[in-house]
Design a protein around this motif. Structure first.
Motif, short mmCIF file in Angstrom:
data_model
loop_
_atom_site.label_atom_id
_atom_site.label_comp_id
_atom_site.label_asym_id
_atom_site.label_seq_id
_atom_site.Cartn_x
_atom_site.Cartn_y
_atom_site.Cartn_z
N GLY A 55 -13.23 -13.22 -21.48
CA GLY A 55 -11.92 -12.61 -21.67
C GLY A 55 -11.49 -12.44 -23.11
N ASN A 56 -12.33 -12.83 -24.05
CA ASN A 56 -11.99 -12.62 -25.46
C ASN A 56 -12.10 -11.14 -25.80
OD1 ASN A 56 -11.60 -15.39 -26.05
ND2 ASN A 56 -13.81 -15.66 -26.19
N THR A 57 -11.14 -10.66 -26.58
CA THR A 57 -11.11 -9.25 -26.94
C THR A 57 -11.25 -9.06 -28.45
OG1 THR A 57 -8.69 -9.28 -27.04
CG2 THR A 57 -9.71 -8.59 -24.96
N ASN A 58 -11.73 -7.89 -28.81
CA ASN A 58 -11.92 -7.53 -30.20
C ASN A 58 -11.59 -6.05 -30.35
OD1 ASN A 58 -12.79 -7.72 -32.92
ND2 ASN A 58 -14.80 -6.89 -32.36
N TYR A 59 -10.82 -5.73 -31.40
CA TYR A 59 -10.40 -4.35 -31.61
C TYR A 59 -10.70 -3.89 -33.02
CZ TYR A 59 -7.61 -4.94 -27.35
OH TYR A 59 -7.20 -5.17 -26.06
N ALA A 60 -10.97 -2.61 -33.15
CA ALA A 60 -11.05 -2.02 -34.47
C ALA A 60 -9.66 -2.06 -35.11
CB ALA A 60 -11.54 -0.58 -34.38
#
Length: 115
Positions: A55-60
């Motif tokens: 469930g970890n998220t990463n965004y530009a």
């Protein structure tokens, strides 16, 4: 063989919203890292957002605060909610599923933002 099918692209005015969806085969969404990438004409493909099995998220940086990635394990889908769209968001958006060394891509969906 894993298949990823994107949907939801289209033409929208600047400031508008779109929601992309990626339907995956083989019940992989719960275990793979799922991501959205985009490629604009003349540019390299770049990561937009990703979500891990935990469930970890990463965004530009360019989409933080405007885009949200989500995952539905029961439906085996991954979504990308895109708000406050800008002309520079215009690109082909690709769904990606990765579990090293396995790496799969969808065929992409066009997003065009008019000014």
């Amino acid at each position: 063989q894993v298949q990823l099918v994107e949907s939801g692209g289209g033409l929208v005015q600047a400031g508008g919203s779109l929601r992309l969806s990626c339907a995956a085969s083989n019940n992989i969404v719960r275990t793979y890292t799922m991501g959205w990438y985009r490629q604009a004409p003349g540019k390299q493909r770049e990561l937009v957002a990703a979500i891990t099995s935990g469930g970890n998220t990463n965004y530009a940086d360019s989409v933080k605060g405007r885009f949200t990635i989500s995952r539905d394990n029961a439906k085996n889908t991954v979504g990308l909610q895109m708000n406050i769209l800008k002309p520079e968001d215009t690109a082909v958006y690709y769904c990606n599923a990765r579990w090293d060394p396995q790496n799969y891509w969808g065929r992409g969906t066009q997003v065009t933002v008019s000014s």
